[in-house]
Design a protein around this motif. Structure first.
Motif, short mmCIF file in Angstrom:
data_model
loop_
_atom_site.label_atom_id
_atom_site.label_comp_id
_atom_site.label_asym_id
_atom_site.label_seq_id
_atom_site.Cartn_x
_atom_site.Cartn_y
_atom_site.Cartn_z
N TRP A 279 0.94 -1.08 0.05
CA TRP A 279 -0.23 0.12 0.48
C TRP A 279 0.94 1.53 0.16
O TRP A 279 1.64 1.41 0.64
CB TRP A 279 -0.84 0.12 1.15
CG TRP A 279 -2.17 -0.85 0.93
CD1 TRP A 279 -1.91 -2.46 2.08
CD2 TRP A 279 -3.61 -1.30 0.37
NE1 TRP A 279 -3.12 -3.39 1.34
CE2 TRP A 279 -4.22 -1.85 0.72
CE3 TRP A 279 -4.16 0.68 -0.04
CZ2 TRP A 279 -5.82 -2.12 0.29
CZ3 TRP A 279 -4.88 0.49 -1.09
CH2 TRP A 279 -5.86 -1.36 -0.82
N TYR A 280 0.78 2.58 -0.64
CA TYR A 280 0.97 3.16 -0.95
C TYR A 280 0.61 4.27 0.12
O TYR A 280 -0.49 4.56 -0.16
CB TYR A 280 1.81 4.09 -2.09
CG TYR A 280 2.18 2.71 -2.83
CD1 TYR A 280 3.48 2.73 -3.43
CD2 TYR A 280 1.45 1.61 -4.28
CE1 TYR A 280 3.71 2.03 -3.69
CE2 TYR A 280 2.01 1.54 -4.92
CZ TYR A 280 3.40 0.56 -5.00
OH TYR A 280 4.52 0.02 -5.37
N PRO A 281 1.58 5.70 0.67
CA PRO A 281 0.68 6.76 1.00
C PRO A 281 -0.41 6.83 -0.14
O PRO A 281 0.19 7.10 -0.73
CB PRO A 281 2.19 7.99 1.31
CG PRO A 281 3.34 6.31 1.05
CD PRO A 281 2.48 5.38 0.52
N ASP A 282 -0.95 8.14 1.49
CA ASP A 282 -2.40 8.80 0.76
C ASP A 282 -1.75 9.64 -0.40
O ASP A 282 -3.23 9.82 -0.90
CB ASP A 282 -3.25 9.49 1.94
CG ASP A 282 -4.09 8.01 2.99
OD1 ASP A 282 -3.78 7.08 1.94
OD2 ASP A 282 -3.96 8.18 3.64
N ASN A 283 -1.12 10.43 0.13
CA ASN A 283 -0.10 11.68 -0.61
C ASN A 283 0.43 11.46 -2.17
O ASN A 283 0.68 12.20 -2.56
CB ASN A 283 -0.20 12.52 0.19
CG ASN A 283 1.10 12.46 0.51
OD1 ASN A 283 1.66 11.24 0.60
ND2 ASN A 283 2.14 12.90 0.96
N SER A 284 0.40 10.17 -2.27
CA SER A 284 1.03 9.50 -3.11
C SER A 284 0.38 9.95 -4.77
O SER A 284 1.47 9.65 -5.73
CB SER A 284 2.46 7.75 -2.63
OG SER A 284 0.73 7.14 -3.00
N HIS B 33 6.08 1.22 1.53
CA HIS B 33 4.76 1.91 2.51
C HIS B 33 5.10 2.62 3.21
O HIS B 33 4.75 3.40 3.02
CB HIS B 33 4.26 0.72 3.02
CG HIS B 33 3.39 1.80 4.38
ND1 HIS B 33 1.79 1.61 3.14
CD2 HIS B 33 3.03 1.22 5.53
CE1 HIS B 33 1.08 2.69 4.27
NE2 HIS B 33 1.90 2.44 5.81
N THR B 34 5.97 2.72 3.89
CA THR B 34 7.00 4.07 4.72
C THR B 34 7.53 4.86 4.26
O THR B 34 6.91 5.94 4.58
CB THR B 34 7.85 3.11 5.78
OG1 THR B 34 7.04 2.09 6.41
CG2 THR B 34 8.00 4.35 6.93
N ASP B 35 8.21 5.05 3.30
CA ASP B 35 8.95 5.77 2.13
C ASP B 35 8.77 6.05 0.73
O ASP B 35 9.83 5.50 0.23
CB ASP B 35 10.46 6.17 3.21
CG ASP B 35 11.26 7.07 2.67
OD1 ASP B 35 10.82 7.83 2.02
OD2 ASP B 35 12.60 6.69 2.75
#
Length: 379
Positions: free
Chosen positions: A11-16, A244-246
């Motif tokens: 999963w990717y960050p919401d703002n990616s 996912h974190t970075d």
């Protein structure tokens, strides 16, 4: 269809701007025909541009899939076969993918599918990011290096002149489908190349996999399917977690470049394609370990233990790599390597080189180091 085993969701960050990548694991002989054209499926309107290279296209496991595409001869499923190897990882090859999509009047509903190693996946993803400002990409990695690293996480791109991966974008695939049995088709040199990235991931995230590399060398070198499947899955999970974190490599994801700052420089100076990427990375990890000792980050015992492990798999641990020996004077080679390292993408200033170092297993950090420290571990 061979047996489906598991799916790992990245999963990717919401703002990616991206949602997730599904990493599917299958067992048994790769069966791309059944995977992409399952029996009894309803007709789909999606257009797909399949991208591979001549080496992969020649594999016997690919024949049913390629024969089907040729017989199908429609305008919705097109196969593009590129030249293989690092020498083909150019902007011209990327544009060849885009040009093929343009010539076939593909739309934004098109999916670009890379079937191959890191070179094919990187270029296919990059082309997908550019075509009509972005279409879906999917990968079927066929090398160990791509299974454990290159196909996962969204780094795409190509080389520029003599510099590795200087052009590119963060553009993740919608899905990555892994058949570990593709590894059985690899030449020994490519298999060893992929092992280096797997060992790197073990150093960063998994002492247990480090132990596996230390105690199960014979089975690993004999390509034991069960052990390799375990290594691939653990590496994929580790990379998915840190991406996912970075996602944009602002912090911890840069740890995945362990050995790469030195390694990319070596690849560039030796001539892209002269050594494999994994050979460069393994040598680079040896230099990073010596640099960690020199800067007081880790003990000499820790560095020697890991260099011995790398050497046991045949990687060059000499400060001055054999591939460059005799090509010029020692000082000239040192200066060329240093100059190449100063062009590394991870540097945040022009005054110093930024490298990934380790204190211990799973204890990694980034640090800017002086030219003198770098030159000291190159002799």
């Amino acid at each position: 269809m061979d047996r489906y085993e598991d799916t790992v969701e990245l999963w990717y960050p919401d703002n990616s701007g991206f949602t997730k990548t599904d990493i599917h694991f299958f067992t048994g002989t790769p069966d791309l025909l059944s995977y992409f054209f399952p029996a009894n499926s309803s007709e789909t309107q999606i257009c797909r541009l399949f991208v591979t290279d001549k080496t992969i296209a020649s594999l016997s496991v690919m024949k049913p899939f390629i024969d089907y595409l040729k017989a199908l001869n429609d305008k919705k499923n097109i196969l593009l076969v590129l030249e293989p190897g690092e020498s083909s990882k150019t902007i011209e090859s990327v544009l060849a993918i885009v040009r093929t999509a343009v010539e076939h009047n593909f739309t934004r509903q098109t999916q670009f599918v890379g079937i191959g190693g890191g070179v094919v996946c990187d270029m296919t993803g990059f082309a997908a990011s550019m075509f009509k400002r972005g279409v879906q990409a999917s990968f079927v990695p066929t090398t160990l290096l791509a299974d454990v690293d290159a196909a996962i996480g969204g780094k795409t791109g190509c080389d520029f002149e003599t510099y590795k991966n200087m052009i590119g974008a963060f553009y993740p695939a919608q899905s990555v489908t892994i058949w570990p049995d593709f590894i059985q088709t690899l030449p020994e040199k490519e298999f060893i190349s992929g092992l280096a990235e797997a060992i790197k991931t073990a150093f960063l995230f998994s002492p247990d996999i480090c132990t596996l590399f230390a105690t199960q060398k014979d089975k690993i070198m004999n390509r034991d399917t069960q052990i390799l499947s375990r290594i691939i899955k653990e590496c994929a999970k580790a990379k998915a977690s840190i991406v996912h974190t970075d996602f944009k490599e602002k912090a911890e994801r840069a740890y995945l470049n362990y050995g790469h700052t030195f390694g990319h420089a070596l690849e560039s100076i030796a001539g892209l394609g002269t050594i494999t990427h994994g050979e460069g990375v393994a040598w680079g990890m040896g230099r990073a370990l010596d640099l960690s000792v020199r800067t007081g980050a880790c003990t000499k015992e820790f560095a020697n233990k890991n260099k011995q492990l790398l050497a046991s798999y045949g990687y060059d641990m000499n400060p001055m790599p054999a591939v460059l020996a005799g090509s010029s004077s020692l000082s000239a080679i040192q200066e060329k390597l240093l100059a190449a390292m100063k062009k590394d993408k991870k540097n945040i200033s022009t005054a110093a080189v930024r490298v990934t170092l380790q204190k211990d297993y799973c204890n990694t950090f980034m640090q800017e180091v002086s030219d003198n420290d770098i030159l000291a571990v190159l002799k």
